[in-house]
Design a protein around this motif. Structure first.
Motif, mmCIF file in Angstrom:
data_model
loop_
_atom_site.group_PDB
_atom_site.id
_atom_site.type_symbol
_atom_site.label_atom_id
_atom_site.label_comp_id
_atom_site.label_asym_id
_atom_site.label_seq_id
_atom_site.Cartn_x
_atom_site.Cartn_y
_atom_site.Cartn_z
ATOM 1 N N LEU A 518 14.100 -0.102 -15.341
ATOM 2 C CA LEU A 518 12.672 -0.420 -15.220
ATOM 3 C C LEU A 518 11.818 0.782 -14.857
ATOM 4 C CD1 LEU A 518 13.084 -3.758 -13.253
ATOM 5 C CD2 LEU A 518 12.623 -3.489 -15.691
ATOM 6 N N GLY A 519 12.369 1.963 -14.979
ATOM 7 C CA GLY A 519 11.581 3.137 -14.632
ATOM 8 C C GLY A 519 11.816 3.542 -13.187
ATOM 9 N N ARG A 520 11.248 4.655 -12.820
ATOM 10 C CA ARG A 520 11.416 5.166 -11.456
ATOM 11 C C ARG A 520 10.856 4.147 -10.469
ATOM 12 N NH1 ARG A 520 14.980 8.761 -10.905
ATOM 13 N NH2 ARG A 520 13.999 9.257 -8.932
ATOM 14 N N VAL A 521 11.446 4.089 -9.312
ATOM 15 C CA VAL A 521 10.969 3.078 -8.385
ATOM 16 C C VAL A 521 9.539 3.358 -7.931
ATOM 17 C CG1 VAL A 521 13.107 2.070 -7.601
ATOM 18 C CG2 VAL A 521 12.289 4.161 -6.534
ATOM 19 N N ASP A 522 9.143 4.603 -8.001
ATOM 20 C CA ASP A 522 7.748 4.870 -7.631
ATOM 21 C C ASP A 522 6.792 4.406 -8.739
ATOM 22 O OD1 ASP A 522 8.751 6.811 -9.237
ATOM 23 O OD2 ASP A 522 8.405 8.464 -7.845
ATOM 24 N N ASP A 523 7.329 3.996 -9.846
ATOM 25 C CA ASP A 523 6.497 3.457 -10.929
ATOM 26 C C ASP A 523 6.467 1.937 -10.916
ATOM 27 O OD1 ASP A 523 7.409 5.970 -13.364
ATOM 28 O OD2 ASP A 523 5.806 5.920 -11.889
ATOM 29 N N VAL A 524 7.085 1.369 -9.915
ATOM 30 C CA VAL A 524 7.058 -0.084 -9.833
ATOM 31 C C VAL A 524 5.783 -0.494 -9.104
ATOM 32 C CG1 VAL A 524 8.185 -2.128 -8.888
ATOM 33 C CG2 VAL A 524 9.547 -0.330 -9.935
ATOM 34 N N MET A 525 5.041 -1.405 -9.699
ATOM 35 C CA MET A 525 3.770 -1.825 -9.097
ATOM 36 C C MET A 525 3.995 -3.066 -8.251
ATOM 37 S SD MET A 525 1.533 -1.429 -12.550
ATOM 38 C CE MET A 525 2.635 -2.469 -13.474
ATOM 39 N N ASN A 526 3.102 -3.246 -7.329
ATOM 40 C CA ASN A 526 3.168 -4.459 -6.533
ATOM 41 C C ASN A 526 1.829 -5.157 -6.644
ATOM 42 O OD1 ASN A 526 3.271 -6.403 -4.486
ATOM 43 N ND2 ASN A 526 4.822 -5.201 -3.400
ATOM 44 N N VAL A 527 1.812 -6.224 -7.409
ATOM 45 C CA VAL A 527 0.566 -6.943 -7.661
ATOM 46 C C VAL A 527 0.669 -8.309 -6.983
ATOM 47 C CG1 VAL A 527 -1.032 -7.771 -9.420
ATOM 48 C CG2 VAL A 527 0.339 -5.733 -9.857
ATOM 49 N N SER A 528 -0.165 -8.511 -6.021
ATOM 50 C CA SER A 528 -0.153 -9.770 -5.259
ATOM 51 C C SER A 528 1.259 -10.135 -4.789
ATOM 52 C CB SER A 528 -0.699 -10.934 -6.110
ATOM 53 O OG SER A 528 -1.970 -10.614 -6.597
ATOM 54 N N GLY A 529 1.958 -9.137 -4.319
ATOM 55 C CA GLY A 529 3.293 -9.394 -3.788
ATOM 56 C C GLY A 529 4.379 -9.525 -4.839
ATOM 57 N N HIS A 530 4.007 -9.427 -6.096
ATOM 58 C CA HIS A 530 5.019 -9.481 -7.150
ATOM 59 C C HIS A 530 5.359 -8.079 -7.592
ATOM 60 C CE1 HIS A 530 4.680 -13.824 -7.926
ATOM 61 N NE2 HIS A 530 3.432 -13.633 -7.507
ATOM 62 N N ALA A 555 -3.203 0.661 -9.959
ATOM 63 C CA ALA A 555 -4.307 1.276 -9.226
ATOM 64 C C ALA A 555 -4.621 0.405 -8.004
ATOM 65 C CB ALA A 555 -5.532 1.373 -10.124
ATOM 66 N N THR A 556 -4.933 1.062 -6.909
ATOM 67 C CA THR A 556 -5.218 0.317 -5.681
ATOM 68 C C THR A 556 -6.291 -0.731 -5.917
ATOM 69 O OG1 THR A 556 -4.774 2.363 -4.575
ATOM 70 C CG2 THR A 556 -5.756 0.632 -3.233
ATOM 71 N N ASP A 557 -6.032 -1.926 -5.447
ATOM 72 C CA ASP A 557 -6.967 -3.020 -5.640
ATOM 73 C C ASP A 557 -7.153 -3.747 -4.317
ATOM 74 O OD1 ASP A 557 -7.562 -6.006 -6.253
ATOM 75 O OD2 ASP A 557 -8.018 -4.967 -8.131
ATOM 76 N N PRO A 558 -8.425 -3.971 -3.913
ATOM 77 C CA PRO A 558 -8.674 -4.550 -2.595
ATOM 78 C C PRO A 558 -8.086 -5.956 -2.436
ATOM 79 C CG PRO A 558 -10.723 -4.330 -3.857
ATOM 80 C CD PRO A 558 -9.654 -3.633 -4.608
ATOM 81 N N THR A 559 -8.001 -6.718 -3.490
ATOM 82 C CA THR A 559 -7.473 -8.078 -3.328
ATOM 83 C C THR A 559 -5.984 -8.189 -3.623
ATOM 84 O OG1 THR A 559 -8.942 -8.366 -5.220
ATOM 85 C CG2 THR A 559 -9.097 -10.007 -3.470
ATOM 86 N N THR A 560 -5.536 -7.537 -4.660
ATOM 87 C CA THR A 560 -4.159 -7.792 -5.079
ATOM 88 C C THR A 560 -3.178 -6.702 -4.633
ATOM 89 O OG1 THR A 560 -4.605 -6.703 -7.168
ATOM 90 C CG2 THR A 560 -4.896 -9.088 -7.111
ATOM 91 N N GLY A 561 -3.645 -5.726 -3.901
ATOM 92 C CA GLY A 561 -2.765 -4.608 -3.534
ATOM 93 C C GLY A 561 -2.837 -3.547 -4.600
ATOM 94 N N GLN A 562 -2.293 -3.881 -5.759
ATOM 95 C CA GLN A 562 -2.465 -3.004 -6.905
ATOM 96 C C GLN A 562 -2.950 -3.830 -8.083
ATOM 97 O OE1 GLN A 562 1.469 -1.085 -7.138
ATOM 98 N NE2 GLN A 562 0.407 0.871 -6.970
ATOM 99 N N GLY A 563 -3.730 -3.179 -8.941
ATOM 100 C CA GLY A 563 -4.144 -3.818 -10.183
ATOM 101 C C GLY A 563 -3.549 -3.022 -11.322
ATOM 102 N N ILE A 564 -3.315 -3.707 -12.415
ATOM 103 C CA ILE A 564 -2.652 -3.040 -13.537
ATOM 104 C C ILE A 564 -3.689 -2.421 -14.464
ATOM 105 C CG2 ILE A 564 -1.109 -3.389 -15.492
ATOM 106 C CD1 ILE A 564 0.082 -5.768 -13.941
ATOM 107 N N VAL A 565 -3.550 -1.137 -14.686
ATOM 108 C CA VAL A 565 -4.447 -0.449 -15.607
ATOM 109 C C VAL A 565 -3.606 0.106 -16.751
ATOM 110 C CG1 VAL A 565 -6.148 1.395 -15.874
ATOM 111 C CG2 VAL A 565 -6.024 0.118 -13.728
#
Ligand code: WTA
Length: 653
Positions: A518-530, A555-565
């Motif tokens: 799934l790619g480098r672990v630093d490339d794993v996103m965390n969106v709303s805890g997922h 990308a940092t997102d105030p509600t979801t932690g990260q948002g997918i761009v």
């Protein structure tokens, strides 16, 4: 999306979801299920057999000494000469006239080099290095284009026990200087220049500049390739042809300990200071040689093998130089880029030399997808029977495209997971055994133990996501980080204990027990805890018929932690219909993965920022997505790409 004229490739997947090994291949395959069984029963015995494929001057006492983990010693007490194993023994066996390399220069000049010729060249170069005072254990920096002298230089070092440190010709003078300094190299081998995208590109000035920043380099050997003017430092610089050509082609090779250092390779350094990965002799050559023979099902006398990497990367070291040569294979080596002078260049080369095994990176496959299958049509590529992939996860769509359009719908695709640190293939299908699954690197190869674990190091359940680890030492493993045993332990062997190697890659296990990287672990996103992998979203985007290539960042997102761009490049025949397209793609991702993976933003771009080894620099895209000033762009192939992408972003809020 029939309006684009691009058909979905998933129709090619058999109902079983896997492609069985072609019967003809399986009947004559180098590796069978028996090899897996043997390795599972007696792993060290299996590797001892593999080592027995090489010529040893002195047999080893013990296959593995793992009494001081994570510092491994393989084939203790054994002695061999790596260069002799790669060259002389084939000549001695009467195969001197076999072509080792069909070398193709970018401007169209070619050279066929036989094993006998290679032996003479290597001996001359070994004598030349000795005449410069290079001794066993000394470091030699190699900063060359993809020309035969790069291979000759590496083997000449190996022959005399010097440690080579190859730096990619596209790296800057600063990058070269820091590597030369860290390795403590005393000689640099370079060229006036090389050919890249149809024009000569200078190398020597970078060496001149680098050497104003570091000391300790007494000699610079310069190969004449492009005839560009060069500045000359008397007493330090010498032409390769002046020094090497006049040397004797006789050279008595000495045997070295199995653990004698062979080379240092700096990893790309997209994060911290580059790490000098140290590889040694006996174990490295054993695994590289075995995997080259096994993973590609190499038939020495009939196959023509082409690894289309740069010799300066680990892929080039292991599968342009040490693997193929130790097996006495015939390879293609190509200096230039795939689109010079036309987009069919690779296929022209495949046709010309009847290449039967091709080894390339997914990013190139996606580029070919972008250009379209019509580029292959004028050429006969029907000789291709095994297609390798390496460097990043290959999206199922690209895998299928590769098999169908490059492999004529019959070739076997082998997705090989490994790293600079592992030295050789670790997770990959075996062509005669494994039923292949588009997008999965599948299982550890015989003799290798891999697992996917959770935060605590416990093996995960099928269907879950975790971290890839290697649970037993392997012959081609890195031995340390040059100059820093501490960093070696800390980086790779501390997360789960001193005998578990942390690869830094996320992975998923499917119900069959197959591994999906799934790619480098630093490339794993965390969106709303997922936890969502950038690769997974990229793959979903690329599976849409309008998309050729995609890069996704969190990308940092105030509600979801990260948002997918997401940044996408469209296929040649697709139309950018603005918001409609964005909506379609969003829906497509929702359908493929689920609403949680739907990108917050999708931007259509012309190019993506890539390192010179072809990896997408997500770090820079994250900077753009978060409206930050750009970080270091020095390892980009083309930094203007970022200006174009930045201009597409809505103004910062
Ligand atoms: C990635 C290149 C998925 C991975 C040989 C690894 C892959 C890093 C694959 C090492 C693959 C390499 N599937 N990911 N088949 N091959 N990688 O050191 O993230 O340049 O950790 O070695 O590339 O890159 P390196």
């Amino acid at each position: 999306m029939s309006e684009t004229g691009t058909q979905s490739l998933t129709d090619d997947i058999p109902a079983s979801g896997v492609f069985d090994p072609p019967a003809e291949l399986a009947a004559q395959a180098n590796v069978t299920q028996a090899d897996y069984d043997r390795a599972a029963e007696d792993r060290l015995g299996f590797w001892a057999d593999a080592a027995g494929r090489l010529d040893w001057t002195k047999p080893w006492d013990e296959v593995l000494d793992w009494t001081n983990p994570p510092f491994a010693k393989w084939f203790t007490g054994g002695e061999l000469n790596v260069a002799v194993n790669c060259v002389d023994r084939h000549v001695d066996a009467g195969r001197g006239e076999t072509v080792a390399y069909h070398w193709v220069g970018e401007p169209g000049d070619t050279r066929d080099i036989t094993y006998a010729q290679l032996k003479d060249e290597v001996c001359r170069a070994a004598n030349a290095l000795t005449s410069l005072g290079v001794q066993a254990g000394d470091r030699v920096a190699i900063y060359l284009p993809m020309i035969p002298e790069a291979v000759v230089s590496m083997l000449a070092c190996a022959r005399i026990g010097a440690v080579h440190m190859v730096v990619f010709g596209g790296f800057s003078p600063d990058a070269l200087a820091s590597r030369v300094e860290d390795a403590g190299a005393k000689v640099v081998i370079t060229a006036d220049g090389g050919y890249r995208r149809g024009a000569p590109s200078a190398l020597k000035p970078a060496v001149d500049e680098a050497l104003t920043k570091v000391s300790g380099v007494d000699h610079v050997l310069v190969v004449k390739r492009t005839e560009q003017d060069v500045d000359w430092t008397e007493g330090r610089d010498q032409w390769w042809h002046d020094l090497v050509d006049g040397q004797s082609a006789e050279h008595e090779a000495q045997a070295f300990d199995a653990e004698h250092p062979l080379y240092i390779m700096y990893t790309s350094g997209t994060t911290a200071k580059p790490k000098g990965i140290l590889h040694t002799s006996g174990g490295y050559l054993t695994q590289v040689s075995w995997t080259h023979w096994a993973t590609f099902d190499l038939k020495r006398d009939t196959d023509v093998f082409w690894c289309a990497a740069d010799v300066a990367w680990v892929t080039g070291h292991s599968y342009i130089v040490y693997g193929p040569l130790s097996n006495g294979a015939t390879s293609v080596m190509y200096e230039g880029t795939p689109e010079t002078p036309h987009r069919g260049r690779w296929w022209e080369i495949v046709q010309q030399y009847k290449v039967s095994i091709l080894y390339a990176a997914p990013t190139v496959v996606r580029t070919f997808m972008k250009w379209g299958a019509q580029e292959l049509e004028p050429f006969d590529t029907s000789t291709l029977r095994v297609l390798g992939s390496v460097g990043e996860p290959i999206n199922p769509e690209a895998w299928l495209w590769y098999r169908k359009n490059v492999g004529g719908g019959t070739a076997t695709v082998v997705d090989t997971w490994w790293q600079t640190e592992t030295g050789a293939h670790m997770i990959a299908p075996m062509p005669g055994v494994t039923a292949t699954k588009p997008g999965s690197a599948q299982r550890a190869i015989p003799g290798i133990s891999a697992a996917v674990v959770d935060e605590e190091g416990k093996p995960i359940e099928p269907g879950a996501t975790g971290y890839l680890v290697l649970t037993e030492p392997w012959p081609a493993m890195l031995r340390t980080i040059w100059g820093s045993d501490e960093r070696y332990v800390e980086t790779y062997w501390s997360r789960y204990g001193k005998d578990v190697y942390f690869a830094g890659d996320g992975a998923k296990l499917d119900e069959d027990g197959d591994i999906w990287l799934l790619g480098r672990v630093d490339d794993v996103m965390n969106v709303s805890g997922h936890r969502i992998s950038t690769t997974e979203v990229e793959s979903a985007l690329v599976s849409h018929p309008t998309v050729a290539e995609a890069a996704v960042v969190g990308a940092t997102d105030p509600t979801t932690g990260q948002g997918i761009v997401a940044f996408v490049i469209l296929r040649g025949d697709a139309q950018d219909s603005g918001e409609d397209l964005v909506t379609t793609l969003r829906q497509h991702v929702r359908k493929e993965i689920g609403p949680i993976a739907s990108p917050r933003q999708i931007m259509v771009v012309a190019e993506l920022p890539k390192t010179r080894s072809g990896k997408i620099m997500r770090r820079l895209l994250r900077d753009v997505a978060e409206n930050r000033e750009l970080g270091d762009v020095s390892t980009l192939t083309d930094s203007s790409v970022m200006d174009l992408i930045g201009a597409k972003m809505p103004a910062s809020s």
